[in-house]
Design a protein around this motif. Structure first.
Motif, PDB file in Angstrom:
ATOM      1  N   UNK A 131      56.592  66.450  24.625  1.00  0.00           N
ATOM      2  CA  UNK A 131      56.591  65.163  25.295  1.00  0.00           C
ATOM      3  C   UNK A 131      58.022  64.699  25.502  1.00  0.00           C
ATOM      4  N   UNK A 132      58.209  63.950  26.562  1.00  0.00           N
ATOM      5  CA  UNK A 132      59.528  63.432  26.870  1.00  0.00           C
ATOM      6  C   UNK A 132      59.392  62.089  27.554  1.00  0.00           C
ATOM      7  N   UNK A 133      60.411  61.287  27.408  1.00  0.00           N
ATOM      8  CA  UNK A 133      60.496  59.983  28.067  1.00  0.00           C
ATOM      9  C   UNK A 133      61.911  59.819  28.601  1.00  0.00           C
ATOM     10  N   UNK A 134      62.012  59.291  29.792  1.00  0.00           N
ATOM     11  CA  UNK A 134      63.313  59.074  30.410  1.00  0.00           C
ATOM     12  C   UNK A 134      63.172  58.034  31.503  1.00  0.00           C
ATOM     13  N   UNK A 135      64.222  57.801  32.205  1.00  0.00           N
ATOM     14  CA  UNK A 135      64.205  56.968  33.405  1.00  0.00           C
ATOM     15  C   UNK A 135      64.729  57.832  34.538  1.00  0.00           C
ATOM     16  N   UNK A 141      52.074  80.268  21.575  1.00  0.00           N
ATOM     17  CA  UNK A 141      51.650  79.409  22.696  1.00  0.00           C
ATOM     18  C   UNK A 141      52.416  78.090  22.641  1.00  0.00           C
ATOM     19  N   UNK A 142      53.365  77.965  23.539  1.00  0.00           N
ATOM     20  CA  UNK A 142      54.118  76.717  23.612  1.00  0.00           C
ATOM     21  C   UNK A 142      54.565  76.442  25.044  1.00  0.00           C
ATOM     22  N   UNK A 143      54.842  75.195  25.302  1.00  0.00           N
ATOM     23  CA  UNK A 143      55.343  74.785  26.607  1.00  0.00           C
ATOM     24  C   UNK A 143      56.799  75.225  26.709  1.00  0.00           C
ATOM     25  N   UNK A 144      57.106  75.953  27.755  1.00  0.00           N
ATOM     26  CA  UNK A 144      58.476  76.437  27.947  1.00  0.00           C
ATOM     27  C   UNK A 144      59.293  75.502  28.821  1.00  0.00           C
ATOM     28  N   UNK A 178      63.910  68.615  35.223  1.00  0.00           N
ATOM     29  CA  UNK A 178      63.563  69.894  34.591  1.00  0.00           C
ATOM     30  C   UNK A 178      63.982  69.801  33.138  1.00  0.00           C
ATOM     31  N   UNK A 179      63.038  70.073  32.254  1.00  0.00           N
ATOM     32  CA  UNK A 179      63.263  69.946  30.819  1.00  0.00           C
ATOM     33  C   UNK A 179      62.727  71.212  30.170  1.00  0.00           C
ATOM     34  N   UNK A 180      63.530  71.873  29.347  1.00  0.00           N
ATOM     35  CA  UNK A 180      63.148  73.142  28.738  1.00  0.00           C
ATOM     36  C   UNK A 180      62.912  72.961  27.247  1.00  0.00           C
ATOM     37  N   UNK A 181      61.835  73.596  26.747  1.00  0.00           N
ATOM     38  CA  UNK A 181      61.411  73.449  25.356  1.00  0.00           C
ATOM     39  C   UNK A 181      61.220  74.803  24.694  1.00  0.00           C
ATOM     40  N   UNK A 182      61.283  74.810  23.392  1.00  0.00           N
ATOM     41  CA  UNK A 182      60.957  75.981  22.590  1.00  0.00           C
ATOM     42  C   UNK A 182      59.903  75.599  21.568  1.00  0.00           C
TER      43      UNK A 182
END
Length: 88
Positions: A77-81, A47-50, A66-70
């Motif tokens: 979590x992510x931070x950007x501008x 169970x993880x965020x894809x 759009x940000x892809x995770x494994x």
């Protein structure tokens, strides 16, 4: 907006809840808006965020991010501008 989201995710299930989006209520410059997204997830193999996708219907191009995770990411979590036409 539903058509834009459907085009990106296809027939995949869109899960709601467990997501925290942080944006400032007011910004001086819409070209550099700080944005952070955190998803409450165990980030295990089972169970993880894809993916995390951010949309706004106030931009000419609604797909902001759009940000892809494994599972090895450890945390979702992510931070950007980002550039936003409006912060509301």
């Amino acid at each position: 907006m539903p058509q834009v989201i459907a085009r990106l995710v296809g027939q995949s299930k869109v899960n709601t809840g467990r997501v925290k989006l942080n944006l400032p209520p007011l910004v001086e410059n819409g070209h550099l808006v700080p944005l952070s997204v955190t998803v409450d997830s165990p980030m295990t193999e089972a169970e993880h965020v894809k993916a995390i996708h951010v949309f706004t219907d106030k931009n000419p191009l609604p797909e902001v991010l759009s940000f892809y995770l494994g599972p090895r990411a450890g945390r979702a979590n992510l931070s950007t501008r980002v550039r936003l036409a409006d912060s509301e």
